[in-house]
Design an enzyme around this catalytic site. Structure first.
Site, PDB file in Angstrom:
ATOM      1  N   ARG A   1      11.854  -5.863   5.758  1.00  0.00           N
ATOM      2  CA  ARG A   1      11.850  -4.448   6.133  1.00  0.00           C
ATOM      3  C   ARG A   1      12.359  -4.266   7.563  1.00  0.00           C
ATOM      4  O   ARG A   1      13.044  -3.289   7.871  1.00  0.00           O
ATOM      5  CB  ARG A   1      10.431  -3.862   6.002  1.00  0.00           C
ATOM      6  CG  ARG A   1      10.383  -2.391   6.377  1.00  0.00           C
ATOM      7  CD  ARG A   1       9.067  -1.739   6.012  1.00  0.00           C
ATOM      8  NE  ARG A   1       7.977  -2.219   6.860  1.00  0.00           N
ATOM      9  CZ  ARG A   1       6.704  -1.887   6.685  1.00  0.00           C
ATOM     10  NH1 ARG A   1       6.361  -1.105   5.680  1.00  0.00           N
ATOM     11  NH2 ARG A   1       5.777  -2.344   7.496  1.00  0.00           N
TER      12      ARG A   1
ATOM     13  N   ARG B   1      11.417  -1.443  12.296  1.00  0.00           N
ATOM     14  CA  ARG B   1      10.114  -1.021  12.829  1.00  0.00           C
ATOM     15  C   ARG B   1       9.660  -1.974  13.924  1.00  0.00           C
ATOM     16  O   ARG B   1       9.705  -3.197  13.754  1.00  0.00           O
ATOM     17  CB  ARG B   1       9.081  -0.992  11.693  1.00  0.00           C
ATOM     18  CG  ARG B   1       8.647   0.409  11.345  1.00  0.00           C
ATOM     19  CD  ARG B   1       7.792   0.425  10.118  1.00  0.00           C
ATOM     20  NE  ARG B   1       6.461  -0.126  10.340  1.00  0.00           N
ATOM     21  CZ  ARG B   1       5.467   0.006   9.466  1.00  0.00           C
ATOM     22  NH1 ARG B   1       5.657   0.662   8.346  1.00  0.00           N
ATOM     23  NH2 ARG B   1       4.289  -0.515   9.723  1.00  0.00           N
TER      24      ARG B   1
ATOM     25  N   ARG C   1      -9.960   1.898   7.878  1.00  0.00           N
ATOM     26  CA  ARG C   1      -9.623   0.511   8.183  1.00  0.00           C
ATOM     27  C   ARG C   1     -10.728  -0.175   8.962  1.00  0.00           C
ATOM     28  O   ARG C   1     -10.618  -1.378   9.237  1.00  0.00           O
ATOM     29  CB  ARG C   1      -8.345   0.464   9.040  1.00  0.00           C
ATOM     30  CG  ARG C   1      -7.054   0.225   8.270  1.00  0.00           C
ATOM     31  CD  ARG C   1      -5.897   0.422   9.241  1.00  0.00           C
ATOM     32  NE  ARG C   1      -4.727  -0.335   8.913  1.00  0.00           N
ATOM     33  CZ  ARG C   1      -3.617   0.191   8.373  1.00  0.00           C
ATOM     34  NH1 ARG C   1      -3.558   1.453   8.046  1.00  0.00           N
ATOM     35  NH2 ARG C   1      -2.569  -0.569   8.160  1.00  0.00           N
TER      36      ARG C   1
ATOM     37  N   LYS D   1       0.824  -1.224   0.000  1.00  0.00           N
ATOM     38  CA  LYS D   1       0.000   0.000   0.000  1.00  0.00           C
ATOM     39  C   LYS D   1       0.853   1.268   0.000  1.00  0.00           C
ATOM     40  O   LYS D   1       0.693   2.127  -0.844  1.00  0.00           O
ATOM     41  CB  LYS D   1      -0.882   0.082   1.253  1.00  0.00           C
ATOM     42  CG  LYS D   1      -2.058  -0.832   1.305  1.00  0.00           C
ATOM     43  CD  LYS D   1      -2.927  -0.541   2.520  1.00  0.00           C
ATOM     44  CE  LYS D   1      -2.178  -0.544   3.840  1.00  0.00           C
ATOM     45  NZ  LYS D   1      -1.586  -1.838   4.232  1.00  0.00           N
TER      46      LYS D   1
ATOM     47  N   ARG E   1      -1.213  -8.396  13.110  1.00  0.00           N
ATOM     48  CA  ARG E   1      -1.706  -7.373  12.180  1.00  0.00           C
ATOM     49  C   ARG E   1      -2.526  -8.008  11.063  1.00  0.00           C
ATOM     50  O   ARG E   1      -3.534  -7.452  10.629  1.00  0.00           O
ATOM     51  CB  ARG E   1      -0.522  -6.587  11.603  1.00  0.00           C
ATOM     52  CG  ARG E   1       0.067  -5.613  12.616  1.00  0.00           C
ATOM     53  CD  ARG E   1       1.481  -5.197  12.270  1.00  0.00           C
ATOM     54  NE  ARG E   1       1.585  -4.470  11.027  1.00  0.00           N
ATOM     55  CZ  ARG E   1       2.722  -4.324  10.355  1.00  0.00           C
ATOM     56  NH1 ARG E   1       3.845  -4.867  10.794  1.00  0.00           N
ATOM     57  NH2 ARG E   1       2.738  -3.626   9.243  1.00  0.00           N
TER      58      ARG E   1
HETATM   59  P1  B4P Z   1       3.665  -1.830   2.480  1.00  0.00           P
HETATM   60  O1  B4P Z   1       2.592  -2.828   2.384  1.00  0.00           O
HETATM   61  O2  B4P Z   1       3.682  -0.719   1.488  1.00  0.00           O
HETATM   62  O3  B4P Z   1       3.656  -1.378   3.997  1.00  0.00           O
HETATM   63  P2  B4P Z   1       2.819  -0.281   4.728  1.00  0.00           P
HETATM   64  O4  B4P Z   1       2.185   0.695   3.819  1.00  0.00           O
HETATM   65  O5  B4P Z   1       3.798   0.245   5.691  1.00  0.00           O
HETATM   66  O6  B4P Z   1       1.581  -1.014   5.351  1.00  0.00           O
HETATM   67  P3  B4P Z   1       1.264  -1.452   6.800  1.00  0.00           P
HETATM   68  O7  B4P Z   1      -0.144  -1.924   6.768  1.00  0.00           O
HETATM   69  O8  B4P Z   1       2.318  -2.412   7.195  1.00  0.00           O
HETATM   70  O9  B4P Z   1       1.491  -0.225   7.771  1.00  0.00           O
HETATM   71  P4  B4P Z   1       0.745   1.157   8.064  1.00  0.00           P
HETATM   72  O10 B4P Z   1       1.823   2.156   8.139  1.00  0.00           O
HETATM   73  O11 B4P Z   1      -0.371   1.447   7.116  1.00  0.00           O
HETATM   74  O12 B4P Z   1       5.128  -2.449   2.286  1.00  0.00           O
HETATM   75  C1  B4P Z   1       5.692  -3.386   3.131  1.00  0.00           C
HETATM   76  C2  B4P Z   1       7.091  -3.787   2.653  1.00  0.00           C
HETATM   77  O13 B4P Z   1       7.005  -4.528   1.449  1.00  0.00           O
HETATM   78  C3  B4P Z   1       8.033  -2.627   2.365  1.00  0.00           C
HETATM   79  O14 B4P Z   1       9.281  -2.918   2.932  1.00  0.00           O
HETATM   80  C4  B4P Z   1       8.142  -2.587   0.859  1.00  0.00           C
HETATM   81  O15 B4P Z   1       9.403  -2.119   0.417  1.00  0.00           O
HETATM   82  C5  B4P Z   1       7.922  -4.033   0.468  1.00  0.00           C
HETATM   83  N1  B4P Z   1       7.273  -4.175  -0.842  1.00  0.00           N
HETATM   84  C6  B4P Z   1       6.217  -3.467  -1.314  1.00  0.00           C
HETATM   85  N2  B4P Z   1       5.878  -3.888  -2.557  1.00  0.00           N
HETATM   86  C7  B4P Z   1       6.741  -4.912  -2.863  1.00  0.00           C
HETATM   87  C8  B4P Z   1       6.896  -5.761  -4.003  1.00  0.00           C
HETATM   88  N3  B4P Z   1       6.088  -5.675  -5.089  1.00  0.00           N
HETATM   89  N4  B4P Z   1       7.860  -6.707  -3.955  1.00  0.00           N
HETATM   90  C9  B4P Z   1       8.681  -6.819  -2.878  1.00  0.00           C
HETATM   91  N5  B4P Z   1       8.583  -6.038  -1.781  1.00  0.00           N
HETATM   92  C10 B4P Z   1       7.632  -5.088  -1.769  1.00  0.00           C
HETATM   93  O16 B4P Z   1       0.098   0.913   9.504  1.00  0.00           O
HETATM   94  C11 B4P Z   1       0.883   0.649  10.641  1.00  0.00           C
HETATM   95  C12 B4P Z   1       0.033   0.661  11.915  1.00  0.00           C
HETATM   96  O17 B4P Z   1      -0.523   1.990  12.114  1.00  0.00           O
HETATM   97  C13 B4P Z   1      -1.197  -0.249  11.948  1.00  0.00           C
HETATM   98  O18 B4P Z   1      -0.872  -1.569  12.304  1.00  0.00           O
HETATM   99  C14 B4P Z   1      -2.063   0.479  13.029  1.00  0.00           C
HETATM  100  O19 B4P Z   1      -1.620   0.208  14.311  1.00  0.00           O
HETATM  101  C15 B4P Z   1      -1.804   1.949  12.745  1.00  0.00           C
HETATM  102  N6  B4P Z   1      -2.821   2.506  11.825  1.00  0.00           N
HETATM  103  C16 B4P Z   1      -2.569   2.990  10.563  1.00  0.00           C
HETATM  104  N7  B4P Z   1      -3.723   3.407  10.000  1.00  0.00           N
HETATM  105  C17 B4P Z   1      -4.723   3.188  10.912  1.00  0.00           C
HETATM  106  C18 B4P Z   1      -6.135   3.387  10.899  1.00  0.00           C
HETATM  107  N8  B4P Z   1      -6.751   3.902   9.836  1.00  0.00           N
HETATM  108  N9  B4P Z   1      -6.829   3.040  12.002  1.00  0.00           N
HETATM  109  C19 B4P Z   1      -6.229   2.541  13.075  1.00  0.00           C
HETATM  110  N10 B4P Z   1      -4.895   2.298  13.155  1.00  0.00           N
HETATM  111  C20 B4P Z   1      -4.140   2.625  12.076  1.00  0.00           C
END
Ligand code: B4P
Length: 187
Positions: free
Chosen positions: A127, A133, A88, A13, A144
């Site tokens: 990551r 992290r 979410r 994402k 998660r």
């Molecule tokens: P991503 O999947 O891009 O990770 P993310 O955006 O950080 O999503 P995530 O759900 O983990 O965290 P968020 O910050 O939204 O990428 C993951 C990894 O994969 C990266 O290292 C990337 O380089 C790699 N990658 C991507 N594409 C690839 C490909 N094609 N091939 C190989 N590798 C690839 O949320 C974190 C926390 O914040 C949540 O758990 C919650 O506690 C809180 N939170 C956020 N939004 C919230 C909400 N709306 N409500 C309540 N809590 C919330």
């Protein structure tokens, strides 16, 4: 354009949101990034959010909704936005609908990025080695994924009933996934 990105942790994402938002010249708004910058700055919001994030749980809706309401009121969001990781929960969907309705607007498209569970765990553990992290440990990643399945997956049928969901395969090279998303949105 007013876009929402859905997908399990590690589906890509955040990675794709930045690329697609650049392409469309709209801001990518990541609730996860906003929480993390508050954690780094040691704000009251950051101290509260950290407790939940480190356990793999969602930050309470009341806190998250107020934060998004304030962010969407900033001038750069007037022309459109890409929300990465919000809404979410079904309660967050209702609040987002209400925020947009005050300006006579709606969410135009939802992109659901899919990926295998083993692949996402592998990506997040990789990551963890690079960024360290606190929520990228195997136990927290599994939690998660459970929280996503319980609380966020129902949003795909909720938005699906509005006919605005584009399901995109998030497996494979980052460039290929970006191409698939842009093609889905253009279609
Ligand atoms: P991503 O999947 O891009 O990770 P993310 O955006 O950080 O999503 P995530 O759900 O983990 O965290 P968020 O910050 O939204 O990428 C993951 C990894 O994969 C990266 O290292 C990337 O380089 C790699 N990658 C991507 N594409 C690839 C490909 N094609 N091939 C190989 N590798 C690839 O949320 C974190 C926390 O914040 C949540 O758990 C919650 O506690 C809180 N939170 C956020 N939004 C919230 C909400 N709306 N409500 C309540 N809590 C919330």
């Amino acid at each position: 354009m007013r876009l929402v990105f859905l997908g399990p942790p590690g589906a890509g994402k955040g990675t794709q949101a930045r690329r697609v938002a650049d392409n469309l010249s709209i801001p990518a708004i990541s609730t996860g990034d906003i929480f993390r910058s508050n954690v780094s700055a040691g704000t009251e919001l950051g101290v509260l959010a950290k407790r939940y994030m480190d356990a793999g749980e969602y930050v309470p809706d009341s806190v998250t909704n107020d934060m998004v309401r304030a962010r969407l009121a900033e001038p750069d969001a007037e022309r459109g936005f890409l929300l990465d990781g919000y809404p979410r929960t079904t309660a967050q969907v209702e609040v987002l609908d209400a925020i947009l309705a005050t300006s006579g607007l709606t969410v135009e498209a939802v992109v659901e990025i899919t990926a295998d569970a083993d692949e996402v765990v592998g990506r997040l553990l990789k990551r963890a080695e690079i960024e360290g992290r606190a929520d990228d440990t195997e136990d927290v990643i599994r939690r998660r994924l459970e929280v996503y399945a319980e609380q966020t997956e129902p949003l795909t049928s909720l938005y699906g009933s509005r006919g605005i969901v584009h399901r995109v395969d998030g497996m494979g090279a980052v460039d290929d996934v970006t191409g698939r998303i842009l093609a889905a949105l253009e279609g």
